[in-house]
Design an enzyme around this catalytic site. Sequence first.
Site, PDB file in Angstrom:
ATOM      1  N   HIS A 172      -7.735   5.079 -11.328  1.00 48.50           N
ATOM      2  CA  HIS A 172      -8.547   3.849 -11.309  1.00 48.50           C
ATOM      3  C   HIS A 172      -8.706   3.411 -12.765  1.00 48.50           C
ATOM      4  O   HIS A 172      -7.748   3.030 -13.411  1.00 48.50           O
ATOM      5  CB  HIS A 172      -9.858   4.156 -10.585  1.00 48.50           C
ATOM      6  N   HIS A 197      -0.089  -1.259  -7.511  1.00 49.87           N
ATOM      7  CA  HIS A 197      -1.464  -1.583  -7.160  1.00 49.87           C
ATOM      8  C   HIS A 197      -1.603  -1.553  -5.656  1.00 49.87           C
ATOM      9  O   HIS A 197      -0.675  -1.949  -4.953  1.00 49.87           O
ATOM     10  CB  HIS A 197      -1.843  -2.973  -7.699  1.00 49.87           C
ATOM     11  N   ASP A 245      -3.840  -2.648 -16.401  1.00 48.35           N
ATOM     12  CA  ASP A 245      -3.951  -1.574 -17.389  1.00 48.35           C
ATOM     13  C   ASP A 245      -2.703  -1.370 -18.227  1.00 48.35           C
ATOM     14  O   ASP A 245      -2.740  -0.617 -19.199  1.00 48.35           O
ATOM     15  CB  ASP A 245      -4.312  -0.265 -16.683  1.00 48.35           C
TER      16      ASP A 245
HETATM   17  N1  CMC Z   1       5.116   4.945 -10.480  1.00 45.24           N
HETATM   18  C1  CMC Z   1       6.114   5.354  -9.644  1.00 45.24           C
HETATM   19  N2  CMC Z   1       6.088   5.181  -8.324  1.00 45.24           N
HETATM   20  C2  CMC Z   1       5.006   4.594  -7.795  1.00 45.24           C
HETATM   21  C3  CMC Z   1       3.945   4.150  -8.589  1.00 45.24           C
HETATM   22  C4  CMC Z   1       4.009   4.345  -9.986  1.00 45.24           C
HETATM   23  N3  CMC Z   1       3.032   3.927 -10.799  1.00 45.24           N
HETATM   24  N4  CMC Z   1       2.992   3.596  -7.800  1.00 45.24           N
HETATM   25  C5  CMC Z   1       3.457   3.698  -6.544  1.00 45.24           C
HETATM   26  N5  CMC Z   1       4.683   4.294  -6.543  1.00 45.24           N
HETATM   27  C6  CMC Z   1       5.576   4.522  -5.389  1.00 45.24           C
HETATM   28  C7  CMC Z   1       5.095   5.671  -4.522  1.00 45.24           C
HETATM   29  O1  CMC Z   1       5.669   6.896  -4.910  1.00 45.24           O
HETATM   30  C8  CMC Z   1       5.566   5.216  -3.175  1.00 45.24           C
HETATM   31  O2  CMC Z   1       6.956   5.435  -3.087  1.00 45.24           O
HETATM   32  P1  CMC Z   1       7.631   5.931  -1.685  1.00 45.24           P
HETATM   33  O3  CMC Z   1       7.349   4.835  -0.712  1.00 45.24           O
HETATM   34  O4  CMC Z   1       9.075   6.124  -2.008  1.00 45.24           O
HETATM   35  O5  CMC Z   1       6.936   7.211  -1.336  1.00 45.24           O
HETATM   36  C9  CMC Z   1       5.372   3.699  -3.191  1.00 45.24           C
HETATM   37  O6  CMC Z   1       5.478   3.341  -4.581  1.00 45.24           O
HETATM   38  C10 CMC Z   1       4.046   3.242  -2.633  1.00 45.24           C
HETATM   39  O7  CMC Z   1       3.016   3.874  -3.380  1.00 45.24           O
HETATM   40  P2  CMC Z   1       1.592   4.282  -2.837  1.00 45.24           P
HETATM   41  O8  CMC Z   1       1.181   5.557  -3.493  1.00 45.24           O
HETATM   42  O9  CMC Z   1       1.601   4.266  -1.332  1.00 45.24           O
HETATM   43  O10 CMC Z   1       0.710   3.096  -3.330  1.00 45.24           O
HETATM   44  P3  CMC Z   1      -0.872   3.083  -3.353  1.00 45.24           P
HETATM   45  O11 CMC Z   1      -1.276   1.719  -2.947  1.00 45.24           O
HETATM   46  O12 CMC Z   1      -1.448   4.220  -2.592  1.00 45.24           O
HETATM   47  O13 CMC Z   1      -1.200   3.375  -4.897  1.00 45.24           O
HETATM   48  C11 CMC Z   1      -1.823   3.099  -7.134  1.00 45.24           C
HETATM   49  C12 CMC Z   1      -1.666   2.433  -5.772  1.00 45.24           C
HETATM   50  C13 CMC Z   1      -2.435   2.118  -8.120  1.00 45.24           C
HETATM   51  C14 CMC Z   1      -2.788   4.316  -7.030  1.00 45.24           C
HETATM   52  C15 CMC Z   1      -0.433   3.585  -7.609  1.00 45.24           C
HETATM   53  O14 CMC Z   1       0.454   2.489  -7.681  1.00 45.24           O
HETATM   54  C16 CMC Z   1      -0.491   4.318  -8.925  1.00 45.24           C
HETATM   55  O15 CMC Z   1      -0.779   5.523  -8.941  1.00 45.24           O
HETATM   56  N6  CMC Z   1      -0.234   3.609 -10.090  1.00 45.24           N
HETATM   57  C17 CMC Z   1      -0.337   4.219 -11.368  1.00 45.24           C
HETATM   58  C18 CMC Z   1      -1.783   4.291 -11.793  1.00 45.24           C
HETATM   59  C19 CMC Z   1      -2.297   2.928 -12.219  1.00 45.24           C
HETATM   60  O16 CMC Z   1      -1.680   2.209 -12.984  1.00 45.24           O
HETATM   61  N7  CMC Z   1      -3.529   2.609 -11.737  1.00 45.24           N
HETATM   62  C20 CMC Z   1      -4.215   1.389 -12.129  1.00 45.24           C
HETATM   63  C21 CMC Z   1      -4.460   0.489 -10.981  1.00 45.24           C
HETATM   64  S1  CMC Z   1      -5.012  -1.116 -11.552  1.00 45.24           S
HETATM   65  C22 CMC Z   1      -6.566  -0.846 -12.183  1.00 45.24           C
HETATM   66  C23 CMC Z   1      -7.590  -0.721 -11.145  1.00 45.24           C
HETATM   67  O17 CMC Z   1      -7.795  -1.661 -10.362  1.00 45.24           O
HETATM   68  O18 CMC Z   1      -8.230   0.365 -11.124  1.00 45.24           O
END
Ligand code: CMC
Length: 445
Positions: free
Chosen positions: A283, A322, A379
Amino acid sequence: MAEQQAQTDGGGVATAGGDTLTVTDNRTGQTFEVPIVDGTVRAMDFRQMKVDADDFGLMTYDPAFTNTASCRSSITYIDGEAGILEHRGIPIEQLCEHSSYLEVAYLLVHGELPTQEALDFWVYSITHHTYVHENIKKSMEAFRYDAHPMGMLLSTVGALSTYYPAAKHIDDPTERYMAIVRLIAKMPTLAAFSYRHNLGLPYVYPDNDLWYTGNFLSMLYRINEPKYEPDPRLERALDVLWILHADHEQNCSTAAVRAIGSSQVDPYSAVAGGIAALYGPLHGGANEAVLKMLERIGTVENIPDFLQGVKDRKEKLMGFGHRVYKNYDPRARIIKKHVDEVLEVMGVDNPKVAVAVELEKRALDDDYFTSRKLYPNVDFYSGLIYEAMNIPTDMFTVMFAIPRTAGWLAQWKEMLEDEETKIARPRQIYTGPRTVDYTPLGQRG
Ligand code: CMC
């Protein structure tokens, strides 16, 4: 086959045109008609679907609330597919162009833009509540020399409730308003104290002649000059960054503030819970993680190896992806414009910027990322701006917590004013054993 009309819990009435969902429970053969309102069905409408009279009834299962609306809100609108963000209907781009952080805070909390008179009073009130009790200062001084500033912030905000015990009267509009003003006013003071603590520097008291962001810069950087004069370009860049971080509807920390606040605890405790949620690397901690990632990559030449590591799932591309935006985060677009400006003011030639720009370009050119709709989020660039301002990485999440306070409080107020609010209390699917006899300690294997 019995056909039953769903009993709605709390006023769910189908819209004109009779939008309904017909559900057949194949366990019993019964058919139910459930109203669809605002594109949602009420989970409670499923409770009536039972195998027999003793059955608890059907529940919905949604870990991480990925497809569950937990409230009705008129504060922030996001269209993740189109990359749109609006506060009270006003596009974020217009707010960043024409408004200020404190005006946006007013908009979020009050629901409309202020008149000049209302804005002046709001700014005056916040400016004149920036000081904290001396004992708060002393308790911050008691932290270890290397205490993480986010840990200091979260516990100190929780401690504020003991200085304002009347804040627990959450039904009193005056107490509610005062807590909102105090929290928005004191957050930069506590944040700056935590920064100075880490450097071993004396804390700087607020300067009420300065604008909200200018005062914050003064509390960070002032040494022994009689009057700190913030660079107006930095003041403005910070204002824009804080507008961008002011609210983001039902994210992890806001959902935490609402859930904690639904127990009717005082707002200081609820906001402390929001700060704790923001602390995590998925987050608010993501901008810190972005900087560490850029540091590790080091040079542009190392980018292909790094991206391969991401594809092999050994790494995560921090600052990308995101839960809601499946397109370019509009906040990232605005921030990106300010990176160069801040670097120029600070006279910094930061190699991490080159790595970030090239990394973004290559990821956006790569099917692995585009097919998963992974685009830069807010971010990806905010950490670079903070670094250029000589703000240590440990402080980045604190820099996020300051402006998000307005959003948390607007959402907390809205939650209290919502007639449908009850204490947040999800259900579970129990997966453990049942009626197991207690084994005395001496008989355990
Ligand atoms: N790098 C590589 N792969 C990713 C990433 C990433 N940053 N984010 C998602 N994926 C992949 C994930 O492995 C999955 O692939 P597959 O379908 O092959 O298994 C696919 O994309 C869908 O991901 P998800 O985990 O289901 O997506 P989510 O909605 O649960 O996660 C997130 C959202 C923000 C937690 C995630 O994208 C992440 O961990 N990003 C990096 C951390 C980050 O930058 N966070 C800041 C968010 S913005 C600030 C805020 O609002 O807090």
